[in-house]
Write a protein that holds these residues in place. Structure first.
Motif, PDB file in Angstrom:
ATOM      1  N   ILE A  29       0.854  -1.193   0.000  1.00  0.00           N
ATOM      2  CA  ILE A  29       0.000   0.000   0.000  1.00  0.00           C
ATOM      3  C   ILE A  29       0.888   1.241   0.000  1.00  0.00           C
ATOM      4  CG2 ILE A  29      -1.829   1.241   1.204  1.00  0.00           C
ATOM      5  CD1 ILE A  29      -2.716  -1.501   0.235  1.00  0.00           C
ATOM      6  N   GLY A  30       0.692   2.123  -0.968  1.00  0.00           N
ATOM      7  CA  GLY A  30       1.558   3.281  -1.100  1.00  0.00           C
ATOM      8  C   GLY A  30       1.294   4.390  -0.096  1.00  0.00           C
ATOM      9  N   ASP A  31       0.052   4.594   0.296  1.00  0.00           N
ATOM     10  CA  ASP A  31      -0.312   5.716   1.157  1.00  0.00           C
ATOM     11  C   ASP A  31      -0.130   5.370   2.631  1.00  0.00           C
ATOM     12  OD1 ASP A  31      -1.872   8.447   1.240  1.00  0.00           O
ATOM     13  OD2 ASP A  31      -2.798   7.152   2.749  1.00  0.00           O
ATOM     14  N   ALA A  32       0.564   6.227   3.358  1.00  0.00           N
ATOM     15  CA  ALA A  32       0.875   5.962   4.769  1.00  0.00           C
ATOM     16  C   ALA A  32      -0.390   5.895   5.623  1.00  0.00           C
ATOM     17  CB  ALA A  32       1.821   7.028   5.308  1.00  0.00           C
ATOM     18  N   ASP A  33      -1.344   6.789   5.382  1.00  0.00           N
ATOM     19  CA  ASP A  33      -2.585   6.782   6.151  1.00  0.00           C
ATOM     20  C   ASP A  33      -3.375   5.488   5.908  1.00  0.00           C
ATOM     21  OD1 ASP A  33      -2.046   9.268   7.217  1.00  0.00           O
ATOM     22  OD2 ASP A  33      -3.165  10.351   5.664  1.00  0.00           O
ATOM     23  N   GLU A  34      -3.366   5.027   4.669  1.00  0.00           N
ATOM     24  CA  GLU A  34      -4.071   3.783   4.358  1.00  0.00           C
ATOM     25  C   GLU A  34      -3.383   2.585   5.014  1.00  0.00           C
ATOM     26  OE1 GLU A  34      -4.814   3.204   0.220  1.00  0.00           O
ATOM     27  OE2 GLU A  34      -5.814   5.139  -0.028  1.00  0.00           O
ATOM     28  N   ARG A  35      -2.057   2.608   5.073  1.00  0.00           N
ATOM     29  CA  ARG A  35      -1.337   1.527   5.763  1.00  0.00           C
ATOM     30  C   ARG A  35      -1.699   1.500   7.243  1.00  0.00           C
ATOM     31  NH1 ARG A  35       2.964   3.405   2.576  1.00  0.00           N
ATOM     32  NH2 ARG A  35       4.011   4.380   4.366  1.00  0.00           N
ATOM     33  N   GLU A  36      -1.774   2.674   7.846  1.00  0.00           N
ATOM     34  CA  GLU A  36      -2.127   2.753   9.266  1.00  0.00           C
ATOM     35  C   GLU A  36      -3.547   2.247   9.506  1.00  0.00           C
ATOM     36  OE1 GLU A  36      -2.393   6.045  12.914  1.00  0.00           O
ATOM     37  OE2 GLU A  36      -1.643   6.630  10.933  1.00  0.00           O
ATOM     38  N   ALA A  37      -4.476   2.648   8.650  1.00  0.00           N
ATOM     39  CA  ALA A  37      -5.861   2.199   8.792  1.00  0.00           C
ATOM     40  C   ALA A  37      -5.972   0.697   8.600  1.00  0.00           C
ATOM     41  CB  ALA A  37      -6.745   2.924   7.765  1.00  0.00           C
ATOM     42  N   LEU A  38      -5.236   0.168   7.642  1.00  0.00           N
ATOM     43  CA  LEU A  38      -5.253  -1.267   7.381  1.00  0.00           C
ATOM     44  C   LEU A  38      -4.692  -2.036   8.572  1.00  0.00           C
ATOM     45  CD1 LEU A  38      -6.236  -2.846   4.900  1.00  0.00           C
ATOM     46  CD2 LEU A  38      -3.857  -2.999   4.148  1.00  0.00           C
ATOM     47  N   GLY A  39      -3.686  -1.470   9.199  1.00  0.00           N
ATOM     48  CA  GLY A  39      -3.107  -2.114  10.372  1.00  0.00           C
ATOM     49  C   GLY A  39      -4.111  -2.270  11.500  1.00  0.00           C
ATOM     50  N   SER A  40      -5.004  -1.283  11.652  1.00  0.00           N
ATOM     51  CA  SER A  40      -6.037  -1.370  12.683  1.00  0.00           C
ATOM     52  C   SER A  40      -7.133  -2.364  12.297  1.00  0.00           C
ATOM     53  CB  SER A  40      -6.662   0.011  12.905  1.00  0.00           C
ATOM     54  OG  SER A  40      -5.698   0.936  13.354  1.00  0.00           O
ATOM     55  N   VAL A  41      -7.534  -2.330  11.038  1.00  0.00           N
ATOM     56  CA  VAL A  41      -8.608  -3.207  10.572  1.00  0.00           C
ATOM     57  C   VAL A  41      -8.209  -4.677  10.648  1.00  0.00           C
ATOM     58  CG1 VAL A  41      -9.958  -3.874   8.535  1.00  0.00           C
ATOM     59  CG2 VAL A  41      -9.645  -1.458   9.082  1.00  0.00           C
ATOM     60  N   LEU A  42      -6.936  -4.972  10.369  1.00  0.00           N
ATOM     61  CA  LEU A  42      -6.473  -6.361  10.279  1.00  0.00           C
ATOM     62  C   LEU A  42      -5.521  -6.710  11.408  1.00  0.00           C
ATOM     63  CD1 LEU A  42      -5.867  -6.482   6.421  1.00  0.00           C
ATOM     64  CD2 LEU A  42      -7.910  -7.179   7.692  1.00  0.00           C
ATOM     65  N   ALA A  43      -5.739  -6.122  12.576  1.00  0.00           N
ATOM     66  CA  ALA A  43      -4.819  -6.299  13.696  1.00  0.00           C
ATOM     67  C   ALA A  43      -4.699  -7.748  14.154  1.00  0.00           C
ATOM     68  CB  ALA A  43      -5.263  -5.422  14.864  1.00  0.00           C
ATOM     69  N   GLY A  44      -5.664  -8.594  13.834  1.00  0.00           N
ATOM     70  CA  GLY A  44      -5.605  -9.987  14.263  1.00  0.00           C
ATOM     71  C   GLY A  44      -4.658 -10.843  13.463  1.00  0.00           C
ATOM     72  N   HIS A  45      -4.076 -10.293  12.386  1.00  0.00           N
ATOM     73  CA  HIS A  45      -3.170 -11.055  11.533  1.00  0.00           C
ATOM     74  C   HIS A  45      -1.737 -10.557  11.685  1.00  0.00           C
ATOM     75  CE1 HIS A  45      -6.477 -13.102   9.587  1.00  0.00           C
ATOM     76  NE2 HIS A  45      -7.062 -11.941   9.329  1.00  0.00           N
ATOM     77  N   GLU A  46      -0.804 -11.336  11.171  1.00  0.00           N
ATOM     78  CA  GLU A  46       0.602 -10.942  11.155  1.00  0.00           C
ATOM     79  C   GLU A  46       0.845 -10.154   9.869  1.00  0.00           C
ATOM     80  OE1 GLU A  46       4.991 -13.021  10.712  1.00  0.00           O
ATOM     81  OE2 GLU A  46       3.339 -14.186  11.584  1.00  0.00           O
TER      82      GLU A  46
END
Length: 207
Positions: A15-32
């Protein structure tokens, strides 16, 4: 045997956008999660390890999602790929699907829809991998039965080299059978050692 649904699945998120990476990290926190912001970082991660699922953005600074999908498919024919894009045109969707994407989600992506799609793809991959493991076990058993007689016939000081050669050749054949049966590289890496060790103990421990 472990599978991507029973444990934290290993996801590569390109994912190129930093904000999108951060949001994705929260949404998928249950995975590695492993993040890459461009194609170069993605390739470096792919060369270092295998993943259970990939998430890729359509546009990257040095590449695009279609190129990424094609690269992944050359190495791992069945690993799930989720494609994220701002384009809702059927032409873009078809291009991504033809390159190997399993799911195409238009941004802004609903978090629930993303989690649901990932779960669906991981469950499907798990079932495909279970079938592939059966084929892998069959091939390993047949190969070690065939090689047992020749291993017993060689001199003791040559047996270590022979054992290593048997493992290498059996692994190549097992991987081919596993992938042809619909399995993914990540699951093969997990399944190989226990399957081979068990089969060796049955057929070749006394060789």
């Amino acid at each position: 045997m472990n599978n991507p649904v029973e444990q934290r699945a290993r996801l590569l998120c390109v994912i190129g956008d930093a904000d999108e990476r951060e949001a994705l990290g929260s949404v998928l926190a249950g995975h590695e999660l492993t993040f890459a912001e461009n194609g170069f970082e993605a390739m470096r991660n792919l060369n270092a390890r295998v993943f259970d699922l990939h998430i890729v953005d359509q546009w990257l600074a040095d590449w695009d999602g279609v190129q990424f999908c094609r690269h992944v498919r050359r190495a791992d024919r069945h690993v799930p790929i989720v494609y994220l894009s701002t384009a809702a045109r059927e032409e873009d969707r078809r291009r991504a699907t033809n390159a190997g994407a399993d799911a195409y989600l238009v941004k802004p992506v609903d978090p629930g829809a993303l989690r649901s799609q990932i779960k669906h793809l991981l469950v499907k991959a798990m079932l495909d991998n279970l079938r592939a493991v059966t084929e892998e076990e069959r091939l390993v058993q047949e190969e070690l039965i065939r090689r047992a007689a020749e291993l017993r016939a060689i001199a003791a000081d040559a047996r270590v080299s022979a054992r290593n050669a048997i493992e290498r050749s059996t692994r190549i054949k097992a991987l081919k059978a596993f992938l042809e049966a619909g399995g993914t590289m990540g699951h093969f890496d997990r399944a190989w050692e226990p399957i081979y060790t068990s089969a060796w103990g049955i057929h070749l421990d006394d060789a």
